[in-house]
Motif scaffolding. Structure first.
Motif, PDB file in Angstrom:
ATOM      1  N   GLY A 147     -33.281  17.814  39.232  1.00 52.45           N
ATOM      2  CA  GLY A 147     -33.766  19.110  38.782  1.00 52.45           C
ATOM      3  C   GLY A 147     -32.625  20.065  38.512  1.00 52.45           C
ATOM      4  N   PHE A 148     -32.980  21.285  38.134  1.00 54.07           N
ATOM      5  CA  PHE A 148     -32.009  22.336  37.812  1.00 54.07           C
ATOM      6  C   PHE A 148     -32.276  23.582  38.633  1.00 54.07           C
ATOM      7  CE2 PHE A 148     -31.805  19.927  33.840  1.00 54.07           C
ATOM      8  CZ  PHE A 148     -30.459  20.012  33.482  1.00 54.07           C
ATOM      9  N   VAL A 149     -31.196  24.273  38.988  1.00 59.58           N
ATOM     10  CA  VAL A 149     -31.255  25.643  39.487  1.00 59.58           C
ATOM     11  C   VAL A 149     -30.290  26.431  38.611  1.00 59.58           C
ATOM     12  CG1 VAL A 149     -30.773  27.201  41.405  1.00 59.58           C
ATOM     13  CG2 VAL A 149     -31.799  24.957  41.842  1.00 59.58           C
ATOM     14  N   ILE A 150     -30.788  27.468  37.933  1.00 58.01           N
ATOM     15  CA  ILE A 150     -29.995  28.148  36.916  1.00 58.01           C
ATOM     16  C   ILE A 150     -30.012  29.650  37.146  1.00 58.01           C
ATOM     17  CG2 ILE A 150     -29.684  28.537  34.440  1.00 58.01           C
ATOM     18  CD1 ILE A 150     -31.375  25.936  34.058  1.00 58.01           C
ATOM     19  N   ASN A 151     -28.855  30.186  37.440  1.00 57.91           N
ATOM     20  CA  ASN A 151     -28.696  31.639  37.501  1.00 57.91           C
ATOM     21  C   ASN A 151     -28.447  32.122  36.075  1.00 57.91           C
ATOM     22  OD1 ASN A 151     -28.384  34.258  38.453  1.00 57.91           O
ATOM     23  ND2 ASN A 151     -26.198  33.994  38.877  1.00 57.91           N
ATOM     24  N   GLY A 152     -29.543  32.119  35.306  1.00 58.42           N
ATOM     25  CA  GLY A 152     -29.501  32.406  33.886  1.00 58.42           C
ATOM     26  C   GLY A 152     -30.838  32.032  33.282  1.00 58.42           C
ATOM     27  N   ALA A 153     -30.865  31.914  31.956  1.00 59.37           N
ATOM     28  CA  ALA A 153     -32.140  31.733  31.262  1.00 59.37           C
ATOM     29  C   ALA A 153     -32.323  30.321  30.727  1.00 59.37           C
ATOM     30  CB  ALA A 153     -32.233  32.737  30.101  1.00 59.37           C
ATOM     31  N   ILE A 154     -33.604  29.973  30.537  1.00 58.81           N
ATOM     32  CA  ILE A 154     -33.996  28.745  29.854  1.00 58.81           C
ATOM     33  C   ILE A 154     -34.816  29.115  28.620  1.00 58.81           C
ATOM     34  CG2 ILE A 154     -34.072  27.478  32.025  1.00 58.81           C
ATOM     35  CD1 ILE A 154     -37.210  27.516  31.602  1.00 58.81           C
ATOM     36  N   ARG A 155     -35.112  28.100  27.790  1.00 60.00           N
ATOM     37  CA  ARG A 155     -36.094  28.285  26.729  1.00 60.00           C
ATOM     38  C   ARG A 155     -36.994  27.044  26.674  1.00 60.00           C
ATOM     39  NH1 ARG A 155     -33.009  28.082  20.881  1.00 60.00           N
ATOM     40  NH2 ARG A 155     -32.132  25.972  20.996  1.00 60.00           N
TER      41      ARG A 155
ATOM     42  N   GLY B 211     -45.153  20.144  32.849  1.00 63.63           N
ATOM     43  CA  GLY B 211     -44.729  19.028  33.686  1.00 63.63           C
ATOM     44  C   GLY B 211     -44.197  19.513  35.013  1.00 63.63           C
ATOM     45  N   ASN B 212     -43.869  18.576  35.902  1.00 72.18           N
ATOM     46  CA  ASN B 212     -43.389  18.975  37.229  1.00 72.18           C
ATOM     47  C   ASN B 212     -41.930  18.606  37.463  1.00 72.18           C
ATOM     48  OD1 ASN B 212     -43.611  16.215  37.577  1.00 72.18           O
ATOM     49  ND2 ASN B 212     -45.186  16.329  39.169  1.00 72.18           N
ATOM     50  N   PHE B 213     -41.146  18.400  36.366  1.00 75.26           N
ATOM     51  CA  PHE B 213     -39.703  18.237  36.547  1.00 75.26           C
ATOM     52  C   PHE B 213     -39.138  19.571  37.002  1.00 75.26           C
ATOM     53  CE2 PHE B 213     -35.336  18.399  34.680  1.00 75.26           C
ATOM     54  CZ  PHE B 213     -34.769  17.433  35.514  1.00 75.26           C
ATOM     55  N   PRO B 214     -38.498  19.639  38.190  1.00 72.47           N
ATOM     56  CA  PRO B 214     -38.134  20.927  38.779  1.00 72.47           C
ATOM     57  C   PRO B 214     -37.045  21.652  37.990  1.00 72.47           C
ATOM     58  CG  PRO B 214     -38.244  19.219  40.467  1.00 72.47           C
ATOM     59  CD  PRO B 214     -38.277  18.522  39.130  1.00 72.47           C
ATOM     60  N   ILE B 215     -37.362  22.871  37.597  1.00 76.99           N
ATOM     61  CA  ILE B 215     -36.368  23.726  36.958  1.00 76.99           C
ATOM     62  C   ILE B 215     -36.617  25.166  37.384  1.00 76.99           C
ATOM     63  CG2 ILE B 215     -37.748  23.831  34.824  1.00 76.99           C
ATOM     64  CD1 ILE B 215     -34.937  24.008  33.362  1.00 76.99           C
ATOM     65  N   PHE B 216     -35.654  25.730  38.086  1.00 78.62           N
ATOM     66  CA  PHE B 216     -35.714  27.106  38.571  1.00 78.62           C
ATOM     67  C   PHE B 216     -34.703  27.927  37.786  1.00 78.62           C
ATOM     68  CE2 PHE B 216     -37.336  24.467  41.886  1.00 78.62           C
ATOM     69  CZ  PHE B 216     -38.276  25.218  42.589  1.00 78.62           C
ATOM     70  N   ALA B 217     -35.081  29.120  37.361  1.00 79.87           N
ATOM     71  CA  ALA B 217     -34.191  29.961  36.579  1.00 79.87           C
ATOM     72  C   ALA B 217     -34.536  31.424  36.823  1.00 79.87           C
ATOM     73  CB  ALA B 217     -34.290  29.619  35.092  1.00 79.87           C
TER      74      ALA B 217
ATOM     75  N   ILE C 232     -27.244  20.203  50.230  1.00 80.21           N
ATOM     76  CA  ILE C 232     -28.642  19.903  49.921  1.00 80.21           C
ATOM     77  C   ILE C 232     -29.297  21.144  49.319  1.00 80.21           C
ATOM     78  CG2 ILE C 232     -30.898  19.306  50.888  1.00 80.21           C
ATOM     79  CD1 ILE C 232     -29.449  17.615  52.951  1.00 80.21           C
ATOM     80  N   VAL C 233     -29.953  20.962  48.178  1.00 80.09           N
ATOM     81  CA  VAL C 233     -30.659  22.052  47.521  1.00 80.09           C
ATOM     82  C   VAL C 233     -32.142  21.708  47.498  1.00 80.09           C
ATOM     83  CG1 VAL C 233     -30.939  23.375  45.402  1.00 80.09           C
ATOM     84  CG2 VAL C 233     -28.661  22.622  46.100  1.00 80.09           C
ATOM     85  N   ILE C 234     -32.972  22.632  47.981  1.00 79.99           N
ATOM     86  CA  ILE C 234     -34.408  22.422  48.000  1.00 79.99           C
ATOM     87  C   ILE C 234     -35.100  23.602  47.323  1.00 79.99           C
ATOM     88  CG2 ILE C 234     -34.428  20.933  50.029  1.00 79.99           C
ATOM     89  CD1 ILE C 234     -35.171  23.341  51.728  1.00 79.99           C
ATOM     90  N   GLY C 235     -36.275  23.337  46.769  1.00 76.32           N
ATOM     91  CA  GLY C 235     -37.026  24.400  46.123  1.00 76.32           C
ATOM     92  C   GLY C 235     -38.500  24.068  46.058  1.00 76.32           C
ATOM     93  N   ASP C 236     -39.324  25.105  46.117  1.00 70.84           N
ATOM     94  CA  ASP C 236     -40.760  24.963  45.908  1.00 70.84           C
ATOM     95  C   ASP C 236     -41.261  26.281  45.343  1.00 70.84           C
ATOM     96  OD1 ASP C 236     -41.013  26.675  48.125  1.00 70.84           O
ATOM     97  OD2 ASP C 236     -41.556  25.071  49.514  1.00 70.84           O
ATOM     98  N   ALA C 237     -42.555  26.524  45.406  1.00 67.51           N
ATOM     99  CA  ALA C 237     -43.118  27.725  44.794  1.00 67.51           C
ATOM    100  C   ALA C 237     -42.561  29.013  45.392  1.00 67.51           C
ATOM    101  CB  ALA C 237     -44.645  27.705  44.920  1.00 67.51           C
ATOM    102  N   ASP C 238     -41.987  28.939  46.589  1.00 68.17           N
ATOM    103  CA  ASP C 238     -41.423  30.123  47.240  1.00 68.17           C
ATOM    104  C   ASP C 238     -40.002  30.433  46.790  1.00 68.17           C
ATOM    105  OD1 ASP C 238     -43.669  30.718  48.705  1.00 68.17           O
ATOM    106  OD2 ASP C 238     -43.028  29.625  50.485  1.00 68.17           O
ATOM    107  N   GLY C 239     -39.309  29.477  46.183  1.00 69.95           N
ATOM    108  CA  GLY C 239     -37.946  29.724  45.743  1.00 69.95           C
ATOM    109  C   GLY C 239     -37.000  28.600  46.105  1.00 69.95           C
ATOM    110  N   VAL C 240     -35.704  28.925  46.116  1.00 72.72           N
ATOM    111  CA  VAL C 240     -34.635  27.930  46.253  1.00 72.72           C
ATOM    112  C   VAL C 240     -33.774  28.250  47.466  1.00 72.72           C
ATOM    113  CG1 VAL C 240     -32.594  26.941  45.150  1.00 72.72           C
ATOM    114  CG2 VAL C 240     -34.582  27.509  43.770  1.00 72.72           C
TER     115      VAL C 240
END
Length: 228
Positions: free
Chosen positions: A115-123, A131-137, A169-177
């Motif tokens: 998955g991705f964790v992005i301190n920035g934007a996606i499009r 889908g459920n491929f994890p991407i946080f931005a 280790i990086v984890i994330g769910d609906a509450d955040g990262v």
């Protein structure tokens, strides 16, 4: 090795079995056992389908520091990532140009990136919501990225006060990262699993109407609470 264009190699990744244990615990419970001080900030939100327990993120960090709005080294990081890695990108929090879209994310997914964790934007938001491929931005925009750098791979990052080293280790769910330091992950997961079991028992007691609530009045009394 020029500053601004480099790949710092040979970090030690967190053990896969340990990552799997974190994947089974809600982020909020892990955060509680890190004294609520190490989250990535409320701006990092799931951009994918992340409901009903699906779409959870867990993996070893591969860090990327990039010029805001530029994804050249993000492409390189995906090409050198190992299966199970989470690509953690600090793009300066800029949301005027997206650094990840559908094509690059799909390439990463096929290569086994977790998955991705992005301190920035996606499009291409619709592609992720479906889908459920994890991407946080931190944002979404239709404007695309530049591809000429600079950027660095494998260097320490700080995102919303959350320090991330490659291999953590990086984890994330609906509450955040949340990033868990690799060196301390073993002790943290023991505490988190114990709390998870305790909360499961409390839920059982709530449903049975037997939850002991005396602690509320005891704490209020200790704080000088009065009734008028």
């Amino acid at each position: 090795m020029p500053v601004g264009f480099r790949w710092v190699k040979n970090h030690v990744r967190a053990d896969r079995a340990l990552v799997d244990r974190f994947a089974a615990v809600p982020v909020a419970i892990v955060s509680d056992n890190m004294n609520r001080m190490f989250a990535g900030g409320a701006d990092l939100r799931p951009m994918h389908a992340c409901e009903g327990g699906s779409g959870g993120l867990a993996g070893a960090a591969l860090t990327v520091l990039t010029r805001p709005g530029d994804n050249l080294v993000i492409h390189k990081a995906i090409d050198v990532a190992e299966p199970g890695d989470v690509i953690v990108v600090d793009a300066g929090g800029d949301t005027t140009s997206a650094v990840v879209g559908e094509l690059i994310a799909r390439h990463a997914q096929v290569r086994g990136v977790a998955g991705f964790v992005i301190n920035g934007a996606i499009r291409d938001l619709d592609a992720f919501r479906g889908g459920n491929f994890p991407i946080f931005a931190t944002g979404v925009t239709h404007r695309g990225p530049y591809k000429d750098g600079p950027g660095e791979i494998g260097v320490p990052l700080s995102i919303g006060g959350m320090v991330v080293h490659s291999g953590d280790i990086v984890i994330g769910d609906a509450d955040g990262v949340l990033a868990v330091p690799r060196a301390e992950a073993g002790s943290i997961i023991e505490l988190a699993e114990a709390q998870q079991a305790k909360e499961a028992e409390i839920l059982r007691q709530i449903e049975a109407g037997t939850w002991d609530r005396r602690w509320v009045d005891e704490m209020l009394k200790a704080r000088g609470f009065t009734e008028e």
